[in-house]
Design an enzyme around this catalytic site. Structure first.
Site, PDB file in Angstrom:
ATOM      1  N   HIS A   1     -40.297 -16.938  -8.802  1.00 40.18           N
ATOM      2  CA  HIS A   1     -38.779 -17.152  -7.977  1.00 40.18           C
ATOM      3  C   HIS A   1     -38.378 -15.342  -7.919  1.00 40.18           C
ATOM      4  O   HIS A   1     -37.233 -15.299  -6.794  1.00 40.18           O
ATOM      5  CB  HIS A   1     -38.304 -18.585  -8.221  1.00 40.18           C
ATOM      6  CG  HIS A   1     -36.980 -18.516  -8.862  1.00 40.18           C
ATOM      7  ND1 HIS A   1     -36.896 -20.068  -8.585  1.00 40.18           N
ATOM      8  CD2 HIS A   1     -37.368 -18.129 -10.288  1.00 40.18           C
ATOM      9  CE1 HIS A   1     -35.517 -19.784 -10.314  1.00 40.18           C
ATOM     10  NE2 HIS A   1     -36.898 -18.686 -10.895  1.00 40.18           N
TER      11      HIS A   1
ATOM     12  N   GLY B   1     -43.415 -10.941 -26.329  1.00 39.90           N
ATOM     13  CA  GLY B   1     -44.083  -9.668 -25.344  1.00 39.90           C
ATOM     14  C   GLY B   1     -43.792  -9.468 -23.895  1.00 39.90           C
ATOM     15  O   GLY B   1     -42.899 -10.450 -23.436  1.00 39.90           O
ATOM     16  N   ASP B   2     -44.075  -8.779 -23.010  1.00 36.40           N
ATOM     17  CA  ASP B   2     -44.621  -8.602 -21.616  1.00 36.40           C
ATOM     18  C   ASP B   2     -45.662  -8.757 -21.224  1.00 36.40           C
ATOM     19  O   ASP B   2     -46.795  -8.951 -20.909  1.00 36.40           O
ATOM     20  CB  ASP B   2     -44.146  -7.444 -21.418  1.00 36.40           C
ATOM     21  CG  ASP B   2     -44.242  -7.039 -20.152  1.00 36.40           C
ATOM     22  OD1 ASP B   2     -44.241  -8.009 -18.722  1.00 36.40           O
ATOM     23  OD2 ASP B   2     -44.034  -5.763 -19.480  1.00 36.40           O
ATOM     24  N   PHE B   3     -45.151  -9.935 -20.078  1.00 37.12           N
ATOM     25  CA  PHE B   3     -46.575 -10.981 -19.560  1.00 37.12           C
ATOM     26  C   PHE B   3     -46.846 -10.663 -18.294  1.00 37.12           C
ATOM     27  O   PHE B   3     -47.148 -10.815 -17.132  1.00 37.12           O
ATOM     28  CB  PHE B   3     -45.915 -12.338 -19.158  1.00 37.12           C
ATOM     29  CG  PHE B   3     -43.980 -12.443 -18.262  1.00 37.12           C
ATOM     30  CD1 PHE B   3     -44.504 -11.874 -17.412  1.00 37.12           C
ATOM     31  CD2 PHE B   3     -43.388 -13.149 -18.720  1.00 37.12           C
ATOM     32  CE1 PHE B   3     -42.133 -11.827 -17.080  1.00 37.12           C
ATOM     33  CE2 PHE B   3     -42.447 -12.925 -18.166  1.00 37.12           C
ATOM     34  CZ  PHE B   3     -41.661 -12.728 -17.386  1.00 37.12           C
TER      35      PHE B   3
ATOM     36  N   ASP C   1     -42.272 -15.128 -24.528  1.00 37.52           N
ATOM     37  CA  ASP C   1     -41.315 -15.044 -23.464  1.00 37.52           C
ATOM     38  C   ASP C   1     -41.116 -13.120 -24.450  1.00 37.52           C
ATOM     39  O   ASP C   1     -41.301 -12.744 -25.914  1.00 37.52           O
ATOM     40  CB  ASP C   1     -39.906 -15.414 -23.464  1.00 37.52           C
ATOM     41  CG  ASP C   1     -39.141 -15.153 -22.941  1.00 37.52           C
ATOM     42  OD1 ASP C   1     -39.846 -14.254 -22.166  1.00 37.52           O
ATOM     43  OD2 ASP C   1     -38.642 -16.433 -21.965  1.00 37.52           O
TER      44      ASP C   1
END
Length: 344
Positions: free
Chosen positions: A249, A230-232, A204
């Site tokens: 969502h 990190g950046d998913f 995350d």
């Protein structure tokens, strides 16, 4: 005359809905002041409550009367109040605590965003962005206190369904489970605790994983789970089972497909993707449908994302290289289902 009782009942129901914002703020004020924890001691005089919470005794007495009307408190001896069974989840230490969720919903920043719902409906724009001038997650990054409340509220929701996940899906054949956007790790911890021998990776943002190391340490799982920030949308750690709960969502289809394609690149050839989300049903007459619809409106206010029906999920998965293989019943009395997909 026979129509009058039905008309009065309808009016009463509408009245309760119309004043729903007041009920929300009554509960928010109570948890903000720490009243539920004090009331849990039983038959506490208003004077002592006022002194402990630094409140005006007359105004606090009026708030307590409102809590009685809402059914979360009761008055024993005159001027002495206690918490009811229904009110117990207002406590911070309750296993099904809603305290942080109420602090998030009642926060002035959240309050203002909901006040712009009409703007969102008229324009299709995100209410939060319109009111605050920046997206929700950018706003949270600039407001650490609200970010901490948000993360705890998300944890509260996850902890209510986490024990049901390893009962709904058999993880025993997995080697490495990656929780994408997994926050403090409570969902992954439930999976690891129920399935000896498997490893986990919690992934995350830096803000999202705050407190995760302590959560995993308390669960005795530090040696079986690594934590990565990190950046998913850019890359996802490798694993053979990937959990994505309450993430899709938040975003539009383009961003969801980008995230899922990252999962596809990193998942083992025989792996499984587990998406945990509400599924918008075709009919609207069930409690599950009510939960999905209300969550959908919240996404309109907060992020511009939305809840999706089964066909829409199938399309997202197909665009990212997955095929939907299984859908579980709702988890733990919630509206959340597990959508199990395999890479193709």
């Amino acid at each position: 005359m026979s129509d009058r009782p039905r008309g009065l009942a309808g009016y009463a129901n509408l009245s309760r809905m119309a004043f729903g914002y007041a009920s929300s703020q009554i509960l928010y004020a109570a948890v903000r002041l720490g009243v539920p924890e004090l009331l849990a001691q039983g038959d506490v005089p208003v004077t002592r409550l006022a002194e402990t919470t630094g409140s005006d005794p007359h105004a606090l007495g009026r708030l307590l009367r409102a809590l009685v009307v809402l059914g979360v408190a009761e008055e024993g001896e005159p001027g002495c109040f206690t918490l009811t069974e229904q009110g117990q989840p207002l406590r911070a230490d309750h296993p099904w605590s809603m305290r942080s969720s109420l602090l998030l919903l009642g926060d002035p920043d959240t309050w203002r965003a909901w006040g712009a719902l009409t703007h969102s409906v008229r324009t299709g724009e995100v209410a939060w962005d319109h009111v605050h001038g920046r997206p929700l997650f950018d706003h949270l990054a600039r407001h650490p206190e609200l970010s901490a409340v948000f993360n705890t509220a998300m944890r509260e929701g996850t902890e209510r369904i986490a024990p049901a996940l390893p009962r709904a899906y058999d993880f025993s054949g997995a080697h490495t489970v990656v929780d994408v956007g997994g926050g403090n790790g409570s969902l992954l911890a439930a999976v690891l605790a129920a399935t000896p021998g498997i490893k986990g990776i919690l992934f995350d943002t830096a803000e999202g994983i705050a407190g995760a190391a302590e959560e995993l340490r308390r669960a005795g799982l530090s040696d079986r789970c690594s934590i990565e920030a990190g950046d998913f949308f850019e890359a996802v750690p490798e694993g053979d089972v990937m959990l994505v709960k309450g993430v899709l969502h938040d975003w539009d289809d383009r961003r969801c497909i980008a995230l899922l394609r990252g999962c596809r690149r990193s998942i083992a050839a025989d792996g499984r993707l587990l998406v945990l989300e509400p599924v918008m049903p075709s009919g609207l007459g069930t409690p599950e449908a009510a939960g999905a619809v209300m969550s959908d409106i919240a996404m309109l206010v907060y992020t511009g994302g939305r809840e999706r029906g089964m066909t829409e999920f199938r399309d997202l998965f197909a665009a990212a290289g997955f095929e939907l293989a299984e859908v579980t019943p709702p988890l733990g009395g919630s509206e959340i289902r597990v959508l199990v997909s395999k890479p193709v």
